[in-house]
Design an enzyme around this catalytic site. Structure first.
Site, short mmCIF file in Angstrom:
data_model
loop_
_atom_site.label_atom_id
_atom_site.label_comp_id
_atom_site.label_asym_id
_atom_site.label_seq_id
_atom_site.Cartn_x
_atom_site.Cartn_y
_atom_site.Cartn_z
N GLY A 1 50.12 15.83 -32.93
CA GLY A 1 49.31 17.21 -33.03
C GLY A 1 50.13 17.31 -33.88
O GLY A 1 50.16 19.09 -34.98
N THR A 2 51.63 17.27 -34.43
CA THR A 2 52.35 17.73 -35.62
C THR A 2 51.35 16.94 -36.86
O THR A 2 51.37 16.10 -37.45
CB THR A 2 53.41 16.91 -35.35
OG1 THR A 2 54.10 17.30 -34.01
CG2 THR A 2 54.74 17.28 -36.86
N THR A 3 52.10 18.46 -37.43
CA THR A 3 50.94 18.34 -39.17
C THR A 3 51.72 17.91 -39.69
O THR A 3 52.89 17.72 -39.60
CB THR A 3 50.67 19.10 -39.42
OG1 THR A 3 51.25 20.27 -39.44
CG2 THR A 3 49.38 19.74 -39.21
N LYS B 1 48.44 36.09 -40.60
CA LYS B 1 48.57 34.47 -41.42
C LYS B 1 49.13 35.05 -42.81
O LYS B 1 48.30 35.34 -43.17
CB LYS B 1 47.53 33.87 -40.88
CG LYS B 1 47.23 32.53 -41.24
CD LYS B 1 46.23 32.30 -41.31
CE LYS B 1 45.17 30.95 -41.41
NZ LYS B 1 46.29 30.14 -40.85
N ALA C 1 59.41 22.35 -25.34
CA ALA C 1 60.41 23.12 -25.39
C ALA C 1 58.99 24.50 -26.54
O ALA C 1 59.05 25.83 -26.19
CB ALA C 1 61.42 23.63 -25.60
N HIS D 1 41.22 35.68 -39.48
CA HIS D 1 42.60 36.03 -38.51
C HIS D 1 43.03 37.09 -38.32
O HIS D 1 42.89 37.93 -39.37
CB HIS D 1 43.28 34.00 -39.17
CG HIS D 1 42.62 32.89 -38.76
ND1 HIS D 1 41.77 32.20 -39.80
CD2 HIS D 1 43.30 32.36 -38.06
CE1 HIS D 1 41.46 31.03 -39.31
NE2 HIS D 1 41.94 31.39 -38.19
N HIS D 2 44.53 36.91 -38.02
CA HIS D 2 45.32 38.01 -37.55
C HIS D 2 45.97 38.03 -39.31
O HIS D 2 46.28 36.82 -39.34
CB HIS D 2 46.42 37.60 -36.01
CG HIS D 2 46.62 36.59 -36.61
ND1 HIS D 2 48.13 35.82 -37.41
CD2 HIS D 2 46.92 35.29 -35.82
CE1 HIS D 2 48.24 34.75 -37.17
NE2 HIS D 2 47.81 34.22 -36.73
N GLY E 1 58.80 17.94 -28.32
CA GLY E 1 58.97 19.34 -28.99
C GLY E 1 58.01 20.09 -27.54
O GLY E 1 57.83 20.95 -28.07
#
Lengths: 273, 273, 273, 273
Positions: free
Chosen positions: C106-108, C166, C13, C162-163, C11
């Site tokens: 780290g992929t969920t 989201k 990139a 959060h922004h 992953g």
């Protein structure tokens, strides 16, 4: 709808310059007509691509005066946004005014004498000119709210927090806030007790009229300012957090629109809010 | 249910003493058996009424030793809570241990030698004794969380904020936090740039191992501490706000319960959490 | 000094992938040996240039298995960092373990069953494997400090900010914090009064064990979490602010170093802090 | 120096009443001439002693009208401060105006019709009258600064935090702030994405014009309000913390001084700042 306002960006390849290219390109009432930068690395590149957006068919040039001249021929009421260097900004502003192009200046470093001189020059030419040391509308709102509060609170301290790659402390914005508060003509923070510092400096630095400033420097911080007013039984806090240069663009766009309505030099974003 | 733990409060008429009277009276596993205060103004007054609650039929006395003696005759495992003066606390603690009464000491001012001496005395007597410079469980939790964070963050600054009738800066608690962090055996805040203070003191005071402390003093503040850790892309902040002496009571009650299980002197609330 | 640990990034990139390329390239004890990405747009590009640093002479490939195979031939104890998609991560992890390469994931999106299955597979192969839903050391420190505080405070609320791009509320991290606190086996926030909401929703959302979460969404925010504990007379606040993906890199590097010492699957950054 | 302004306090034995007694006694340009309270428990007690200061030789009475009458005979331009109950306040204000005494009303609960009626009555009598729902100068400054900010920010949320013995949520002050912002004639917080609440209520309660309010309730909190404005790259936060009823006294004293210069009814502290 009126014709869009033509805009030339001087210092187009710098961090602020690129942000301004993007903001102007996305504003329907503005149109980019020139992009100037002295750095030869970007000569001839498309301004849009440099800013990370679609091509705008405006190549970067290193010649300000011909760009001003060309803009004048084509349209009226052009604006030059200047984010360059202290060394050249005075000359840039004179040139723009001479061509009838309105300057919006974000470059710092003009002396009081230079500003006074440019004010007279703009006045004679009946040409608007804006010199804006800080384009952050949020910071100006914070400072104006602080001024209002200072009429009712006698006690205030300032904390400013920045990343640890900032060399100077306190920040220019914090000094500016303290100086604005000092102009209210009173001395803040009358002492209640005889204070003692058991570690020198913990009580911060004394700016004008007994206002203390505390400067925090840490990685992970960006640019933050907190003005804390106190009175028996209450605390009133104003805080501004900057996380991205994008925050300056509303102020830049506002200045571009306002300067076309002016006939003289105006200093400070607060004057046009 | 076991018998309630008998408690004597020394310094009962002080601000902390009165708060302890209330807290002990409301705890079902504790019972107030004596209330001592040197101030003649309160002699004979009911401890409960002095504390603003219902009468407890415990009159304030100015005699510590007879109170200790009486407590011993009646019950086992009594506890003396001491919030008095630096001048008398050493003697109070020795007296209590001599009577087999466990001291819980909130009075500050004992020297290292005195503490060492009391530790030996408690050890010989196999009697628990707790010396607690700060009964705030929240502050101890903050300090322990700061210690954990210091294993992963190299950058930290401390801001403490108090009312403007506090004469000394920084606060004792902030110094204590800095010293705990300094014991981790590293120097914090490696510089990224050559820093310059254009107003002396703005960067705060240097405590141990390059940790900077900033002290804010304003009316309307009470007692607040903020420990700010920074690393690229993140800030981790621990903050404790005290608004009332009531916040110390969970720590005092915990100490009373724990000291009865000890056979020696223990220093610091963190040891019994 | 031992040989550097060889690292393959799957992953590479993506936003996190590029950040990991930079972090690995700058760590003297690690060496990048492979960079895999399914997106054909980047095929053959140099990983370093893609990440905005100097060329690393590692071209992006879209083939994971040959990359794993090649890494095995050349060196021992390699690590694969996986930031890809929920659909492929299970297969990626099995492949890596089959080749004796340690996965740091780290992929969920892995299900409990899949994690259980991978745990058995790693166990049989005596190969370390780390599944880390959140690489932010600061967030894990906050959550652990919150767990410590929950032993002494019965009242707590969570605010996450959060922004406004989201879409889901509350944030996964806030839910995770609430669930950790709920595992302490107590119900928080016993009511003092009969509460009334005159505007529905103002008191927030009820997560496990009566913990309320409040979600703020505004442009200008990035990712922030605040856990506020209250008790009579005091407030204890833990706050974490994320401003940049860089904040995850210390956790990623720690995981790469730790996974080489493991012989089984471990879940969660808190287990290796 | 002019004669001090004579002041009658109605509701003198309440928490606010006692605070006002203290504040008036300490103001050199004001003089307490009457203290009225319906509660028979305090009848005849000295107002100063009730407030915890030196005796003022003003006994508490339960008769408002004779007190007004007596004040009129002796001096001009008296002021009545009313902190009583919604049931009686309308009548109190009419009585005061009838006697030529200027009312400063902190009691809440007057209906719009009652206020309209009193305005006409004050107008006919050419007598000043101030109705002030919130005497906190800090809160009014925050609200005015929020109004200024709303001209330049389109995104805003409100967090209010109070002790957990407050039954209603949100606080009246937070509702008032939202309503003031709503009067700017725009709808805030245009959505960027389709939002989903996975726990109902986490996104707070919707007040006027799409402004969200979040209410936190914890022991240890007192009374706090935070208005958070967001825009790309920046956050501007206004926060007010109340820790003691003393914070209302500057507003009460200001109102007493201002009402003597008025000839009609004025509503709201912001009108006289």
């Amino acid at each position: 709808m009126p014709n869009p306002i033509p805009v030339i960006i001087n210092g187009a390849a710098g961090k602020m310059g690129r942000e301004v290219i993007k903001a102007v390109a996305q504003a329907p009432d503005l149109t980019l007509v020139g992009a100037v930068d002295r750095n030869p690395a970007w000569l001839g590149q498309d301004a849009g691509e440099l800013a990370g957006i679609e091509p705008l068919e405006i190549p970067i040039t290193d010649q300000l005066e011909p760009t001003l001249g060309m803009a004048v021929q084509e349209r009226e009421l052009g604006v030059m946004v200047d984010f360059t260097h202290p060394s050249g900004v005075y000359h840039n502003v004179r040139s723009a005014i001479a061509y009838g192009i309105r300057p919006v200046v974000g470059t710092t470093g003009l002396s009081s004498e230079q500003i006074q001189d440019l004010a007279e020059f703009a006045d004679k030419a009946s040409t608007g000119c804006l010199i804006i040391p800080n384009f952050s509308i949020g910071v100006v709102l914070l400072q104006q709210a602080a001024l209002q509060a200072s009429r009712h609170f006698d006690h205030v301290e300032i904390i400013e927090l920045h990343h640890n790659q900032k060399a100077d402390a306190p920040s220019g914005t914090a000094i500016q806030t303290a100086e604005l508060l000092a102009e209210m003509g009173k001395t803040y923070n009358p002492a209640q007790v005889q204070e003692t510092e058991t570690i020198p400096g913990v009580r911060g630095g004394l700016a004008a009229e007994n206002i203390r400033i505390h400067s925090v420097r840490l990685p992970g911080l960006i640019a933050h300012q907190e003005v804390i007013f106190g009175a028996p039984g209450q605390i009133y806090t104003l805080r501004h957090d900057t996380s991205d240069r994008a925050c300056y663009m509303p102020g830049v766009l506002l200045a571009i629109r306002k300067v076309t309505q002016l006939k003289n030099l105006v200093y400070g974003l607060e004057k046009i809010l």
